[in-house]
Design an enzyme around this catalytic site. Structure first.
Site, PDB file in Angstrom:
ATOM      1  N   GLU A   1       6.519   2.858   2.985  1.00  0.00           N
ATOM      2  CA  GLU A   1       5.686   2.250   1.964  1.00  0.00           C
ATOM      3  C   GLU A   1       5.693   0.722   2.061  1.00  0.00           C
ATOM      4  O   GLU A   1       4.779   0.052   1.586  1.00  0.00           O
ATOM      5  CB  GLU A   1       6.314   2.662   0.632  1.00  0.00           C
TER       6      GLU A   1
ATOM      7  N   ARG B   1       9.242  10.311  -7.952  1.00  0.00           N
ATOM      8  CA  ARG B   1      10.255   9.301  -7.653  1.00  0.00           C
ATOM      9  C   ARG B   1       9.614   8.046  -7.084  1.00  0.00           C
ATOM     10  O   ARG B   1       8.791   8.126  -6.179  1.00  0.00           O
ATOM     11  CB  ARG B   1      11.285   9.834  -6.651  1.00  0.00           C
TER      12      ARG B   1
ATOM     13  N   HIS C   1       8.020  15.272   0.809  1.00  0.00           N
ATOM     14  CA  HIS C   1       8.946  14.172   1.077  1.00  0.00           C
ATOM     15  C   HIS C   1      10.232  14.238   0.266  1.00  0.00           C
ATOM     16  O   HIS C   1      11.319  14.026   0.787  1.00  0.00           O
ATOM     17  CB  HIS C   1       8.239  12.845   0.798  1.00  0.00           C
ATOM     18  N   HIS C   2      10.105  14.494  -1.027  1.00  0.00           N
ATOM     19  CA  HIS C   2      11.295  14.419  -1.879  1.00  0.00           C
ATOM     20  C   HIS C   2      11.193  15.509  -2.932  1.00  0.00           C
ATOM     21  O   HIS C   2      10.127  15.756  -3.477  1.00  0.00           O
ATOM     22  CB  HIS C   2      11.364  13.043  -2.559  1.00  0.00           C
TER      23      HIS C   2
ATOM     24  N   ARG D   1       2.551  -1.031   3.239  1.00  0.00           N
ATOM     25  CA  ARG D   1       1.565  -1.350   2.193  1.00  0.00           C
ATOM     26  C   ARG D   1       2.079  -2.483   1.315  1.00  0.00           C
ATOM     27  O   ARG D   1       1.340  -3.395   0.979  1.00  0.00           O
ATOM     28  CB  ARG D   1       1.277  -0.102   1.337  1.00  0.00           C
TER      29      ARG D   1
ATOM     30  N   ARG E   1       3.238   7.487  -5.354  1.00  0.00           N
ATOM     31  CA  ARG E   1       3.019   8.353  -4.193  1.00  0.00           C
ATOM     32  C   ARG E   1       2.104   9.531  -4.474  1.00  0.00           C
ATOM     33  O   ARG E   1       1.281   9.898  -3.640  1.00  0.00           O
ATOM     34  CB  ARG E   1       4.369   8.869  -3.712  1.00  0.00           C
TER      35      ARG E   1
ATOM     36  N   HIS F   1       4.786  12.397   0.362  1.00  0.00           N
ATOM     37  CA  HIS F   1       4.694  10.990   0.754  1.00  0.00           C
ATOM     38  C   HIS F   1       3.319  10.804   1.367  1.00  0.00           C
ATOM     39  O   HIS F   1       2.908  11.590   2.224  1.00  0.00           O
ATOM     40  CB  HIS F   1       5.789  10.647   1.768  1.00  0.00           C
TER      41      HIS F   1
END
Ligand code: ADP
Length: 446
Positions: A255, A421, A381-382, A258, A279, A242
């Protein structure tokens, strides 16, 4: 003491809770085990929103969107590596997931833009309040109202099979007592492995030494346990960073900041990227800047548009200035450069065209005192990869055969998000596939 139930669910994040409610509403007895003291997992930290197209909320707000566009954005965001039929399930059932949550008592009235989306389709509570904790509360309340048993501080260590049939799981409680929960259906909803630094660095060496935005329970247990009974794995090396995480404390800045108009500048005071790129692209761009860090910059207008920002200010994550000059001084940046950056950007907002970086969505100019920045850089992050599933959330082995009685949902699964993602698609994944797993398990047990 051994327990017996119809369906046992490992993990109490959004995916596990959604599965539990559907399995119970399908007439089955359900037990959830959760290794942490707290219910909610990483889902508690979700701040962006829940992506869905053609929802009643969008329609009320005059937002024209389509499932086809949500599908295309998701495939494009994932570099077309996504398993197409899973993305079809994701996008076609997203609006229904929103209705379901609203019926359970959720507020998803604010619809905002997330990176990589061609429309405003990220649903979150009124005022842009954090969405994950809200959804977890709604689901937890509904689970409790249905007498679904949630055993916290209880860790699943093994999935049991007998003659190829799932028979339950072994768990350890907080007093280190080991016992068996017998069940004909096991739903793995343990989340990803973003907090397992060894595991992610082994899979992708370039992430060695990276911090994480994940809660400490995200260690990949479900992947190990399911693989031990033959589950297939997909896309394990696809790990997302991220881009906007506070380096000093791992705090993730949504996010949506932004999306609501903030820009990114480097230590020279210059923009360097289209802030609404995916990302991975934004993360990469930040790593190319001096000190591998950047500043997320916004004004009072953006602050007022998103209540999540109040939390950041309260926690002292922001630096501020009454004027651009003052802000430049606080940051040790040449104020003329920073003023020029803002002038150019505000001009782009007025023209509706960002000649420098091609940013499409610029909802407001940055011209209202005060001005704020948060220092940010990428962290893990993911984890996009994980257990192989079919469109009914049944776990597949390496040959694509269903492992009867074993289901998986949420971040522990792989293939839905491909190589990257999109923000807002995780919650969609959890609710759509969580519901599906609960429904499938209940049906399979008829
Ligand atoms: P998702 O977003 O897929 O729902 P979350 O991270 O929100 O995933 O939730 C997963 C939950 O599963 C977390 O609360 C985590 O603590 C829990 N969990 C992970 N491993 C185990 C395990 N071995 N036993 C019980 N619970 C687990």
């Amino acid at each position: 003491v051994n327990l017996t139930t119809d369906v046992v669910i490992i993990g109490s994040g959004g995916a596990g809770l959604a599965a539990a409610i559907e399995a119970k509403d399908g007439g089955k007895e359900v037990i959830i085990v959760e290794k942490m003291p707290l219910v909610g997992g990483n889902t508690l930290r979700a701040t962006g929103g829940l992506n869905a197209a053609e929802t009643s909320v969008q329609k009320e707000q005059g937002i024209e969107d389509s499932i086809a566009s949500h599908y295309e954005d998701t495939m494009k965001g994932g570099y077309e590596k996504n398993i197409q039929e899973l993305v079809t399930v994701l996008t076609e059932n997203a609006a229904d997931a929103v209705e379901w949550l609203i019926n359970l008592g959720a507020d998803l009235n604010d619809v905002g833009r997330m990176a990589g989306a061609s429309q405003n389709r990220s649903h979150r509570p009124t005022g842009g309040a954090p969405v994950g904790s809200h959804i977890v509360k709604v689901l937890k309340d509904n689970a409790e109202a249905r007498d679904i048993k949630i055993l916290t501080e209880t860790t699943a260590t093994e999935i049991l099979t007998e003659e190829g049939k799932i028979t339950g799981i072994i768990v350890t409680d907080k007093n280190s007592n080991e016992f068996i929960i017998e069940a004909k259906a096991v739903i793995v909803a343990t989340g990803g492995f973003g907090a397992n630094t060894t595991m992610f660095a082994d899979l992708d060496n370039s992430l060695s030494g990276f911090g994480t935005t994940n809660h400490p329970g995200a260690t990949g247990d479900g992947i190990t346990m399911a693989a031990a009974v033959g589950a297939g794995l997909v896309d394990m090396e696809e790990i997302q960073t991220h881009p906007t995480v506070v380096p000093s404390n791992g705090y993730m800045i949504t996010e949506a900041v932004r999306g609501n108009g903030a820009i990114l500048i480097n230590s020279e005071g210059k923009r360097f990227v289209n802030e609404l790129q995916t990302r991975d692209v934004v993360s990469e761009a930040i790593l190319e800047q001096d000190g591998k860090t950047s500043f997320l910059l916004f004004d009072e207008g953006v602050r007022e548009s998103l209540s999540a920002i109040e939390g950041y200010v309260r926690q002292g994550l922001t630096k501020e200035g009454e004027t651009i000059e003052e802000l430049a001084e606080v940051l040790g940046i040449d104020s003329e450069i920073l003023m020029a950056t803002l002038e150019t950007y505000n001009g782009a907002v007025t023209d509706g065209e960002d000649k420098e970086f091609g940013r499409d969505d610029m909802p407001r100019s940055l011209e209202n005192s005060k001005y704020y920045v948060i220092e940010v850089g990428p962290a893990v992050h993911h984890t996009m990869g994980g257990l192989k599933i079919n469109t009914l959330a049944q776990v597949l082995d390496e040959n694509g055969q269903v492992i009867s009685g074993l289901y998986a949902v949420g971040e522990v699964t792989g293939g839905i998000h491909g190589g990257n993602r999109l923000g807002g698609n995780a919650l969609t994944d959890l609710i759509v596939f969580g519901r599906l797993a609960g429904q499938t398990a209940a049906k399979d047990l008829q």
